[in-house]
Design an enzyme around this catalytic site. Structure first.
Site, PDB file in Angstrom:
ATOM      1  N   GLY A 145      51.103  31.602  40.167  1.00 32.00           N
ATOM      2  CA  GLY A 145      52.030  32.269  41.062  1.00 32.00           C
ATOM      3  C   GLY A 145      51.405  32.672  42.381  1.00 32.00           C
ATOM      4  O   GLY A 145      52.083  32.715  43.412  1.00 32.00           O
ATOM      5  N   GLU A 179      49.551  26.139  35.050  1.00 32.41           N
ATOM      6  CA  GLU A 179      50.596  26.514  34.097  1.00 32.41           C
ATOM      7  C   GLU A 179      50.702  25.590  32.889  1.00 32.41           C
ATOM      8  O   GLU A 179      51.043  26.034  31.783  1.00 32.41           O
ATOM      9  CB  GLU A 179      51.958  26.571  34.813  1.00 32.41           C
ATOM     10  CG  GLU A 179      52.165  27.787  35.696  1.00 32.41           C
ATOM     11  CD  GLU A 179      51.601  27.631  37.084  1.00 32.41           C
ATOM     12  OE1 GLU A 179      51.863  28.484  37.937  1.00 32.41           O
ATOM     13  OE2 GLU A 179      50.881  26.634  37.329  1.00 32.41           O
TER      14      GLU A 179
END
Length: 261
Positions: free
Chosen positions: A111, A134
């Protein structure tokens, strides 16, 4: 002003935003709320013309808060909503009328990397680790990382970085065109300050905002439609006091004194 997990200092018409959520400045709901509230405040302050975002301590932003992800396990709707929160904030940053520069002072992952991609410009420490890990968690980027990265890099390179979860240094990111400058760690904030102040003190806000609008909105249109938008915005500049001052100063061979009107 105080914002949750976010600090703000204003100096020489530049707003320095610091993500402060120890130990790794992970993004969570509170941090997104704080960042959004900080952007609201900055938008209302004529004194602030350029924004620099960095992280407190040795991290930029090392990712999203995995605890929130864990709470969404088994609930696809909640997972989608988590993604949309980040997407809205980063979309807002990308479309912001004031330039936003990411000063990447350390780990910029997941993020955090998506946050940096939402900024208009990026300056990174040469050895700062950057990437989208991720898939190692059985996830994919959710804050528009798959979309923004593919609009900067070739499709094949984007897919490689996503599927391998490999990290790159700031130096490698500069080579790929992902960051504007890769510099030694101690020079990250000075370089960001130099760039931000050059814009804030030497350019008028009307033209700055129009240039950002032309690029951001034009990229989502056909070339012809982008040209039409550029021409429309170009024409509007002739209604501003700044354009009159800039042209007059050029003719008179002096430095313009813009008033942002």
């Amino acid at each position: 002003m105080e914002f949750t997990n976010v600090g703000l200092k204003v100096e020489n018409r530049v707003g320095y935003v610091v993500i402060t959520h120890p130990p790794a400045n992970a993004l969570n709901g509170d941090t997104f709320d704080g960042l959004n509230a900080c952007l609201d405040y900055i938008l209302e302050q004529d004194e602030i013309k350029v924004v620099v975002i960095t992280g407190a301590g040795k991290f930029f932003v090392a990712g999203a808060d995995i605890k929130e992800f864990h709470q969404a396990f088994g609930d696809g709707e909640k997972g989608r909503q988590l993604a949309e929160v980040g997407q809205r904030v980063f979309d807002r940053m990308e479309q912001f009328r004031k330039p936003i520069i990411a000063a990447i002072n350390g780990a910029c992952l997941g993020g955090g990397f998506e946050l940096a991609l939402g900024c208009h410009m990026r300056i990174a420490a040469e050895e700062a680790m950057m990437g989208l890990p991720e898939l190692k968690l059985g996830l994919i980027p959710g804050f528009a990382g798959t979309q923004r990265l593919a609009r900067i890099l070739p499709k094949s390179k984007t897919i490689e970085l996503l599927l391998t979860s490999e990290f790159m240094t700031g130096r490698e990111a500069e080579r790929l065109g992902l960051v504007n400058y890769a510099v030694p760690l101690e020079e990250v904030l000075p370089k960001a300050k130099q760039l931000a102040e050059a814009i804030a003190t030497e350019k008028g806000m009307c033209a700055i905002a129009a240039a950002l609008q032309a690029v951001n909105q034009g990229l989502n249109r056909s070339f012809e439609e982008g040209q039409a938008l550029e021409a429309e915005l170009f024409g509007k500049m002739f209604l501003t006091e700044d354009a009159k001052e800039g042209i007059t100063a050029f003719v008179e061979k002096r430095k313009p004194q813009f008033t942002d009107r």
